[in-house]
Motif scaffolding. Structure first.
Motif: not given
Length: 170
Positions: A76-87
């Motif tokens: 959950h944390d990776a999707l919410v926190n990292d996804l907007p920055n990487e895509a």
């Protein structure tokens, strides 16, 4: 740990078991994690997958729905926190749901009201209920992500064939 017998753990989704080894190696040195990826790795895997596929799939606005279990926290944390920055993907809705939930219609309706292109999930226990209700509701977005129950050979029959066209890793 007390028996000093080698133990290979499989299916351990949370990183907590291996964290115990780092905290107290002498006590837990007989535990070996054989796989699959834990929640940290699964989260990174999902971010990488969506980052590579979002543009081709036309996903710029997604929702994240994860079961409220320890193993899904890092996903959950990776999707919410990292996804907007990487895509180039906006997270317009995120929620953690109890495995005791019986009616996912309000969650699906809220996702639909946010005009999401897809709903990314990390689920295990609610896998058949959510899939069946999603198929019956017929929202204009796919479900994709992690569904542990989808690895069961009986899954397709357990959801009455309603899993056709879904994309999951298990």
């Amino acid at each position: 740990a007390q028996s000093e017998t080698i133990h290979f753990g499989g299916g351990v989704g949370t990183p907590k078991a291996t964290e115990l080894i780092a905290q107290n190696y002498d006590k837990y040195k007989y535990f070996f994690r054989a796989g699959p990826l834990n929640g940290l790795g699964r989260g990174r895997e999902q971010v990488r997958w969506v980052s590579n596929a979002a543009e081709d799939l036309g996903w710029s606005n997604v929702a994240v729905i994860t079961e409220d279990f320890l193993w899904t926290e890092p996903v959950h944390d990776a999707l919410v926190n990292d996804l907007p920055n990487e895509a180039d993907v906006e997270i317009s809705m995120e929620t953690r749901v109890s495995s005791e939930t019986e009616d996912y219609t309000p969650v699906l309706q809220y996702a639909e009201s946010q005009n999401v292109d897809a709903v990314l999930v990390a689920i295990a226990h609610l896998g058949t209920t959510l899939i069946s209700q999603w198929a019956d509701y017929q929202p204009d977005f796919p479900l994709a992500g992690i569904n542990s129950l989808a690895s069961d050979p009986a899954f397709y029959n357990n959801v009455g064939g309603k899993s056709e066209y879904l994309t999951f890793s298990t």
